[in-house]
Design a protein around this motif. Structure first.
Motif, PDB file in Angstrom:
ATOM      1  N   LEU A 278     191.038  -0.458  51.421  1.00  0.00           N
ATOM      2  CA  LEU A 278     191.485  -1.738  51.188  1.00  0.00           C
ATOM      3  C   LEU A 278     190.146  -2.500  50.935  1.00  0.00           C
ATOM      4  CD1 LEU A 278     193.599  -4.070  50.988  1.00  0.00           C
ATOM      5  CD2 LEU A 278     193.342  -4.345  53.516  1.00  0.00           C
ATOM      6  N   CYS A 279     189.177  -2.231  51.295  1.00  0.00           N
ATOM      7  CA  CYS A 279     187.874  -3.046  51.208  1.00  0.00           C
ATOM      8  C   CYS A 279     187.316  -2.757  49.753  1.00  0.00           C
ATOM      9  CB  CYS A 279     187.138  -2.877  52.484  1.00  0.00           C
ATOM     10  SG  CYS A 279     187.405  -3.526  54.095  1.00  0.00           S
ATOM     11  N   ILE A 280     187.467  -1.226  49.750  1.00  0.00           N
ATOM     12  CA  ILE A 280     186.887  -0.850  48.185  1.00  0.00           C
ATOM     13  C   ILE A 280     187.765  -1.453  47.115  1.00  0.00           C
ATOM     14  CG2 ILE A 280     187.026   1.265  46.747  1.00  0.00           C
ATOM     15  CD1 ILE A 280     186.278   2.982  49.221  1.00  0.00           C
ATOM     16  N   ASP A 281     189.261  -1.671  47.324  1.00  0.00           N
ATOM     17  CA  ASP A 281     190.070  -2.033  46.448  1.00  0.00           C
ATOM     18  C   ASP A 281     189.794  -3.691  46.109  1.00  0.00           C
ATOM     19  OD1 ASP A 281     191.370   0.250  46.245  1.00  0.00           O
ATOM     20  OD2 ASP A 281     192.962  -0.264  47.560  1.00  0.00           O
ATOM     21  N   LEU A 282     189.207  -4.484  47.532  1.00  0.00           N
ATOM     22  CA  LEU A 282     189.061  -5.624  47.244  1.00  0.00           C
ATOM     23  C   LEU A 282     187.516  -6.076  46.526  1.00  0.00           C
ATOM     24  CD1 LEU A 282     190.043  -6.961  50.736  1.00  0.00           C
ATOM     25  CD2 LEU A 282     191.126  -7.632  48.394  1.00  0.00           C
ATOM     26  N   GLY A 283     186.833  -4.792  46.280  1.00  0.00           N
ATOM     27  CA  GLY A 283     185.713  -4.882  45.392  1.00  0.00           C
ATOM     28  C   GLY A 283     184.272  -4.881  46.306  1.00  0.00           C
ATOM     29  N   TYR A 284     184.536  -4.771  47.531  1.00  0.00           N
ATOM     30  CA  TYR A 284     183.227  -4.778  48.634  1.00  0.00           C
ATOM     31  C   TYR A 284     182.445  -3.601  48.125  1.00  0.00           C
ATOM     32  CZ  TYR A 284     185.232  -8.871  50.985  1.00  0.00           C
ATOM     33  OH  TYR A 284     185.552 -10.047  51.169  1.00  0.00           O
ATOM     34  N   ASP A 285     181.348  -3.432  48.081  1.00  0.00           N
ATOM     35  CA  ASP A 285     180.226  -2.174  47.801  1.00  0.00           C
ATOM     36  C   ASP A 285     180.108  -1.416  49.076  1.00  0.00           C
ATOM     37  OD1 ASP A 285     178.022  -3.421  49.303  1.00  0.00           O
ATOM     38  OD2 ASP A 285     177.373  -4.190  47.440  1.00  0.00           O
ATOM     39  N   ASP A 286     179.637  -0.175  49.063  1.00  0.00           N
ATOM     40  CA  ASP A 286     179.367   0.603  50.391  1.00  0.00           C
ATOM     41  C   ASP A 286     178.537  -0.088  51.454  1.00  0.00           C
ATOM     42  OD1 ASP A 286     181.059   2.237  48.839  1.00  0.00           O
ATOM     43  OD2 ASP A 286     179.644   4.009  49.193  1.00  0.00           O
ATOM     44  N   ASP A 287     177.388  -0.965  50.941  1.00  0.00           N
ATOM     45  CA  ASP A 287     176.735  -1.558  51.707  1.00  0.00           C
ATOM     46  C   ASP A 287     177.291  -2.600  52.752  1.00  0.00           C
ATOM     47  OD1 ASP A 287     174.451   0.258  51.330  1.00  0.00           O
ATOM     48  OD2 ASP A 287     173.366  -1.225  49.856  1.00  0.00           O
ATOM     49  N   GLU A 288     178.092  -3.220  51.863  1.00  0.00           N
ATOM     50  CA  GLU A 288     179.019  -4.441  52.747  1.00  0.00           C
ATOM     51  C   GLU A 288     180.002  -3.699  53.503  1.00  0.00           C
ATOM     52  OE1 GLU A 288     178.873  -7.976  49.192  1.00  0.00           O
ATOM     53  OE2 GLU A 288     180.389  -6.238  48.895  1.00  0.00           O
ATOM     54  N   ILE A 289     180.779  -2.826  53.222  1.00  0.00           N
ATOM     55  CA  ILE A 289     181.808  -1.960  53.984  1.00  0.00           C
ATOM     56  C   ILE A 289     181.120  -1.614  55.079  1.00  0.00           C
ATOM     57  CG2 ILE A 289     183.585  -0.073  54.346  1.00  0.00           C
ATOM     58  CD1 ILE A 289     183.971  -0.846  51.252  1.00  0.00           C
ATOM     59  N   ARG A 290     179.920  -0.991  54.883  1.00  0.00           N
ATOM     60  CA  ARG A 290     179.162  -0.201  56.099  1.00  0.00           C
ATOM     61  C   ARG A 290     178.744  -1.070  57.132  1.00  0.00           C
ATOM     62  NH1 ARG A 290     179.120   4.786  57.799  1.00  0.00           N
ATOM     63  NH2 ARG A 290     178.538   5.600  55.817  1.00  0.00           N
ATOM     64  N   LYS A 291     178.274  -2.439  57.030  1.00  0.00           N
ATOM     65  CA  LYS A 291     177.933  -3.378  57.610  1.00  0.00           C
ATOM     66  C   LYS A 291     179.146  -3.521  58.555  1.00  0.00           C
ATOM     67  CE  LYS A 291     174.424  -5.951  54.957  1.00  0.00           C
ATOM     68  NZ  LYS A 291     174.006  -6.960  54.222  1.00  0.00           N
ATOM     69  N   MET A 292     180.413  -3.839  57.895  1.00  0.00           N
ATOM     70  CA  MET A 292     181.574  -4.350  58.690  1.00  0.00           C
ATOM     71  C   MET A 292     182.335  -3.303  59.363  1.00  0.00           C
ATOM     72  SD  MET A 292     183.441  -6.918  55.699  1.00  0.00           S
ATOM     73  CE  MET A 292     183.586  -5.716  54.322  1.00  0.00           C
ATOM     74  N   VAL A 293     182.107  -1.978  59.056  1.00  0.00           N
ATOM     75  CA  VAL A 293     182.831  -1.100  59.891  1.00  0.00           C
ATOM     76  C   VAL A 293     181.787  -0.307  60.981  1.00  0.00           C
ATOM     77  CG1 VAL A 293     184.462  -0.474  58.043  1.00  0.00           C
ATOM     78  CG2 VAL A 293     182.393   0.944  58.184  1.00  0.00           C
ATOM     79  N   SER A 294     180.669  -0.717  60.908  1.00  0.00           N
ATOM     80  CA  SER A 294     179.489   0.164  61.780  1.00  0.00           C
ATOM     81  C   SER A 294     178.374  -0.731  62.195  1.00  0.00           C
ATOM     82  CB  SER A 294     178.977   1.343  60.791  1.00  0.00           C
ATOM     83  OG  SER A 294     177.959   1.988  61.611  1.00  0.00           O
ATOM     84  N   THR A 295     177.440  -1.134  61.221  1.00  0.00           N
ATOM     85  CA  THR A 295     176.170  -1.782  61.880  1.00  0.00           C
ATOM     86  C   THR A 295     176.372  -3.185  62.187  1.00  0.00           C
ATOM     87  OG1 THR A 295     175.644  -2.681  59.632  1.00  0.00           O
ATOM     88  CG2 THR A 295     174.764  -0.473  60.239  1.00  0.00           C
ATOM     89  N   ASN A 296     177.227  -3.918  61.851  1.00  0.00           N
ATOM     90  CA  ASN A 296     177.594  -5.211  62.725  1.00  0.00           C
ATOM     91  C   ASN A 296     178.244  -4.862  63.895  1.00  0.00           C
ATOM     92  OD1 ASN A 296     176.888  -6.534  60.287  1.00  0.00           O
ATOM     93  ND2 ASN A 296     178.923  -7.048  59.638  1.00  0.00           N
ATOM     94  N   THR A 297     178.938  -4.006  64.022  1.00  0.00           N
ATOM     95  CA  THR A 297     179.739  -3.776  65.244  1.00  0.00           C
ATOM     96  C   THR A 297     178.717  -3.169  66.429  1.00  0.00           C
ATOM     97  OG1 THR A 297     181.552  -3.141  64.235  1.00  0.00           O
ATOM     98  CG2 THR A 297     181.486  -2.732  66.568  1.00  0.00           C
ATOM     99  N   ALA A 298     177.775  -2.340  65.771  1.00  0.00           N
ATOM    100  CA  ALA A 298     176.752  -1.920  66.659  1.00  0.00           C
ATOM    101  C   ALA A 298     175.893  -2.854  67.608  1.00  0.00           C
ATOM    102  CB  ALA A 298     175.767  -0.866  66.096  1.00  0.00           C
ATOM    103  N   ARG A 299     175.662  -4.004  66.592  1.00  0.00           N
ATOM    104  CA  ARG A 299     174.843  -5.210  66.832  1.00  0.00           C
ATOM    105  C   ARG A 299     175.617  -5.926  67.760  1.00  0.00           C
ATOM    106  NH1 ARG A 299     173.497  -9.027  63.591  1.00  0.00           N
ATOM    107  NH2 ARG A 299     174.881  -8.669  61.922  1.00  0.00           N
ATOM    108  N   ALA A 300     176.824  -6.296  67.430  1.00  0.00           N
ATOM    109  CA  ALA A 300     177.782  -7.019  68.507  1.00  0.00           C
ATOM    110  C   ALA A 300     177.806  -6.349  69.779  1.00  0.00           C
ATOM    111  CB  ALA A 300     179.161  -7.197  67.923  1.00  0.00           C
TER     112      ALA A 300
END
Length: 313
Positions: A278-300
């Motif tokens: 869905l995020c791909i379909d919405l136009g988010y690039d891989d770096d943006e998606i990686r933040k939202m599904v991985s690195t942001n969560t690790a930081r949180a």
């Protein structure tokens, strides 16, 4: 969409699942029917290359189960963390239960969900009872988090102090957004560094301005992908709503979770993969998606080192 594009997207989704973190999974055992248990969840996540998952049950702290699985299934590569939800079954705003969860490595303290006064109002309006509700045993008692003058209750302040001392995450649960503002502000005054605003798209009555403001105070905003996916029985919003939510908080303060594990719909892994698509379909690039599904969560969650170690193993 052409067949070749489908294959390309499948490869992108599979690559983005590697190193992903699902911070909100309802695996079993539970008094609600679940489609998989904690071990089955971790087996599937490990096969897909997830860095970590966090189990959540509305009625118990999962830290003891997590400790057993870590000891007896060292072959599973996905890191397993758990949490506690401050509902009736654990004594509500119970500092002893929170301290116990912290001592056994729990990462998230969820404010009341099924016992939140806001949830009970929402549930009554929907004329529906959550399958994990303990109402089948005895009536659920609402757990207040504020005094009549809108100040934070002393028992919750004690919990906030424990969260701060142990550098845990405080998640808003099913509180009304107006309560979340007040509790988060008090939490920050008491030294809590890790705040997560739970699914503003549903139940908690949050506006996009609330999302923007709560993100601006430093909280991460967690979105339940199940609420945006076609074919999911929990769908209540459209894809563009997810875009608006992400835009309000910003990619850098957004976390995505499956919020799945229930029967009769996608598995957590399938739902998470569909959410990435869905995020791909919405136009988010891989770096943006990686933040939202991985690195942001690790930081949180404060698990960057653990995740890095798991990836290097």
């Amino acid at each position: 969409m052409t067949g070749s594009t489908d294959v390309k997207d499948e490869q992108r989704v599979a690559a983005l699942l590697r190193g992903a973190i699902d911070p909100h999974v309802h695996s079993g055992p539970s008094i609600a029917a679940r489609s998989l248990d904690h071990i089955e969840l971790l087996e599937a996540a490990s096969q897909a290359g997830f860095a970590a998952v966090v189990t959540k049950d509305h009625d118990y702290s999962g830290v003891m189960t997590a400790a057993l699985i870590k000891k007896h299934r060292p072959d599973l590569t996905t890191k397993l963390y758990s949490s506690i939800v401050l509902n009736n079954v654990v004594g509500g705003l119970n500092p002893y239960a929170v301290e116990h969860t912290a001592a056994l490595g729990g990462r998230i303290v969820w404010l009341p969900t099924l016992a939140a006064a806001n949830h009970l109002r929402w549930q009554a309006a929907a004329k529906w009872v959550h399958p994990a509700s303990t109402e089948r045993m005895r009536p659920v008692t609402a757990i207040p988090v504020l005094n009549d003058d809108k100040s934070v209750r002393d028992d919750l302040k004690e919990v906030l102090d424990i969260v701060a001392k142990n550098d845990m995450v405080l998640a808003s649960g099913h509180l009304h957004v107006s309560e979340t503002w007040l509790v988060f502000e008090e939490a920050q005054r008491r030294g809590v560094k890790r705040l997560v605003f739970t699914h503003p798209e549903d139940i908690v009555d949050a506006s996009l301005n609330d999302v923007k403001g709560i993100a601006a105070m430093g909280a991460f905003v967690e979105h339940s992908l199940c609420m945006f996916l076609d074919g999911c029985k929990f769908k209540s919003r459209e894809p563009e709503d997810l875009r608006n939510q992400i835009d309000a908080a910003g990619v850098g303060q957004t976390m995505l979770c499956s919020d799945l594990g229930q029967v009769g719909t996608f598995s957590p892994l399938e739902g998470f993969g569909r959410g990435i698509q869905l995020c791909i379909d919405l136009g988010y690039d891989d770096d943006e998606i990686r933040k939202m599904v991985s690195t942001n969560t690790a930081r949180a969650l404060g698990i960057e080192a653990d995740v890095a170690a798991a990836g290097a193993a």
